[in-house]
Design a protein around this motif. Sequence first.
Motif, PDB file in Angstrom:
ATOM      1  N   THR A  24     -88.391 -14.581  42.044  1.00 31.08           N
ATOM      2  CA  THR A  24     -89.103 -13.330  42.331  1.00 31.08           C
ATOM      3  C   THR A  24     -88.258 -12.440  43.228  1.00 31.08           C
ATOM      4  O   THR A  24     -88.179 -11.228  43.015  1.00 31.08           O
ATOM      5  N   ALA A  25     -87.601 -13.034  44.222  1.00 32.84           N
ATOM      6  CA  ALA A  25     -86.719 -12.262  45.100  1.00 32.84           C
ATOM      7  C   ALA A  25     -85.582 -11.627  44.300  1.00 32.84           C
ATOM      8  O   ALA A  25     -85.242 -10.459  44.510  1.00 32.84           O
ATOM      9  N   MET A  26     -85.010 -12.385  43.374  1.00 31.09           N
ATOM     10  CA  MET A  26     -83.943 -11.832  42.525  1.00 31.09           C
ATOM     11  C   MET A  26     -84.468 -10.653  41.709  1.00 31.09           C
ATOM     12  O   MET A  26     -83.810  -9.611  41.608  1.00 31.09           O
ATOM     13  N   GLU A  27     -85.648 -10.819  41.131  1.00 33.31           N
ATOM     14  CA  GLU A  27     -86.233  -9.745  40.317  1.00 33.31           C
ATOM     15  C   GLU A  27     -86.591  -8.532  41.169  1.00 33.31           C
ATOM     16  O   GLU A  27     -86.408  -7.391  40.734  1.00 33.31           O
ATOM     17  N   ASN A  28     -87.102  -8.769  42.382  1.00 33.28           N
ATOM     18  CA  ASN A  28     -87.405  -7.662  43.293  1.00 33.28           C
ATOM     19  C   ASN A  28     -86.148  -6.874  43.630  1.00 33.28           C
ATOM     20  O   ASN A  28     -86.175  -5.645  43.693  1.00 33.28           O
ATOM     21  N   LEU A  29     -85.054  -7.577  43.831  1.00 35.56           N
ATOM     22  CA  LEU A  29     -83.793  -6.916  44.143  1.00 35.56           C
ATOM     23  C   LEU A  29     -83.299  -6.100  42.956  1.00 35.56           C
ATOM     24  O   LEU A  29     -82.864  -4.953  43.107  1.00 35.56           O
ATOM     25  N   LYS A  30     -83.410  -6.664  41.770  1.00 35.42           N
ATOM     26  CA  LYS A  30     -83.017  -5.923  40.559  1.00 35.42           C
ATOM     27  C   LYS A  30     -83.900  -4.690  40.372  1.00 35.42           C
ATOM     28  O   LYS A  30     -83.404  -3.616  40.018  1.00 35.42           O
ATOM     29  N   SER A  31     -85.200  -4.826  40.643  1.00 33.83           N
ATOM     30  CA  SER A  31     -86.121  -3.690  40.524  1.00 33.83           C
ATOM     31  C   SER A  31     -85.819  -2.610  41.547  1.00 33.83           C
ATOM     32  O   SER A  31     -85.910  -1.414  41.240  1.00 33.83           O
ATOM     33  N   ALA A  32     -85.440  -3.019  42.757  1.00 36.09           N
ATOM     34  CA  ALA A  32     -85.087  -2.033  43.791  1.00 36.09           C
ATOM     35  C   ALA A  32     -83.861  -1.237  43.372  1.00 36.09           C
ATOM     36  O   ALA A  32     -83.787  -0.025  43.599  1.00 36.09           O
ATOM     37  N   ALA A  33     -82.915  -1.893  42.722  1.00 30.73           N
ATOM     38  CA  ALA A  33     -81.726  -1.190  42.228  1.00 30.73           C
ATOM     39  C   ALA A  33     -82.106  -0.240  41.100  1.00 30.73           C
ATOM     40  O   ALA A  33     -81.670   0.919  41.073  1.00 30.73           O
ATOM     41  N   THR A  34     -82.940  -0.709  40.184  1.00 30.34           N
ATOM     42  CA  THR A  34     -83.389   0.126  39.071  1.00 30.34           C
ATOM     43  C   THR A  34     -84.132   1.358  39.574  1.00 30.34           C
ATOM     44  O   THR A  34     -83.982   2.448  39.027  1.00 30.34           O
ATOM     45  N   ALA A  35     -84.900   1.183  40.647  1.00 28.24           N
ATOM     46  CA  ALA A  35     -85.618   2.317  41.238  1.00 28.24           C
ATOM     47  C   ALA A  35     -84.650   3.365  41.791  1.00 28.24           C
ATOM     48  O   ALA A  35     -84.998   4.535  41.913  1.00 28.24           O
ATOM     49  N   GLN A  36     -83.429   2.935  42.096  1.00 28.66           N
ATOM     50  CA  GLN A  36     -82.391   3.856  42.555  1.00 28.66           C
ATOM     51  C   GLN A  36     -81.663   4.513  41.376  1.00 28.66           C
ATOM     52  O   GLN A  36     -80.760   5.311  41.561  1.00 28.66           O
ATOM     53  N   GLY A  37     -82.033   4.092  40.158  1.00 31.41           N
ATOM     54  CA  GLY A  37     -81.465   4.714  38.963  1.00 31.41           C
ATOM     55  C   GLY A  37     -80.339   3.952  38.296  1.00 31.41           C
ATOM     56  O   GLY A  37     -79.758   4.434  37.323  1.00 31.41           O
ATOM     57  N   LYS A  38     -80.015   2.747  38.788  1.00 31.98           N
ATOM     58  CA  LYS A  38     -78.928   1.967  38.189  1.00 31.98           C
ATOM     59  C   LYS A  38     -79.255   0.489  38.204  1.00 31.98           C
ATOM     60  O   LYS A  38     -80.008   0.013  39.046  1.00 31.98           O
ATOM     61  N   ASP A  39     -78.644  -0.224  37.279  1.00 32.27           N
ATOM     62  CA  ASP A  39     -78.664  -1.676  37.305  1.00 32.27           C
ATOM     63  C   ASP A  39     -77.786  -2.118  38.484  1.00 32.27           C
ATOM     64  O   ASP A  39     -76.738  -1.518  38.736  1.00 32.27           O
TER      65      ASP A  39
END
Length: 193
Positions: A87-102
């Motif tokens: 979940t932490a890994m996915e949260n981190l990926k989602s936070a990056a996506t929210a910034q507009g990038k993978d």
Amino acid sequence: MLRRDFLTMIAAVTGTAMIGGRAMAYDPTTAGTNAFSAEDTAFLDEVAEVIIPKTDTPGAKDAAVGAFMTVYVSDCYTAQDQQGFRTAMENLKSAATAQGKDFMQMSADERTTLLDGIAREARTASAEGAAKAKAEGRAAKNADLHWFTPLHQLVLFGFFTSEVGSNEVLRYEAVPGEYIGDLAYNGEPAWAT
């Protein structure tokens, strides 16, 4: 000394069964063959490198922290804790996506900015969780921590217990201070330590 050799030695000292000179406290795995993929390992390596970048000393990638994390979580975490880590890994990926990038497509500066913000948020949330636990008269638990804190802690643990981290970054003194082998003794009680 290699990390796995060190862990095997600890297992032997603490009473783990030895069969053929090998500790049997766990089934050894390699990165990507148990709970994580090679892509997960690469992702964790990049996250770890932001937290401990290579400078004039080795960085987290030099210590293969991503691979360590996948093996450690696979071998040592409960199913619930493994899910929390994912979940932490996915949260981190989602936070990056929210910034507009993978995350994997971000520049080093973008990754640093992202993780700095998350780390500040984690410090505040974890402190609040610990204060709440104390107010309730109980010890703080993982549930009281921000999702990023255990991931961050595992990066640090993996790096500083690695051969690279312990030999090339940390300094080791077997005995602090000076050794005096021929000390005058006049009959007083000897030191216990």
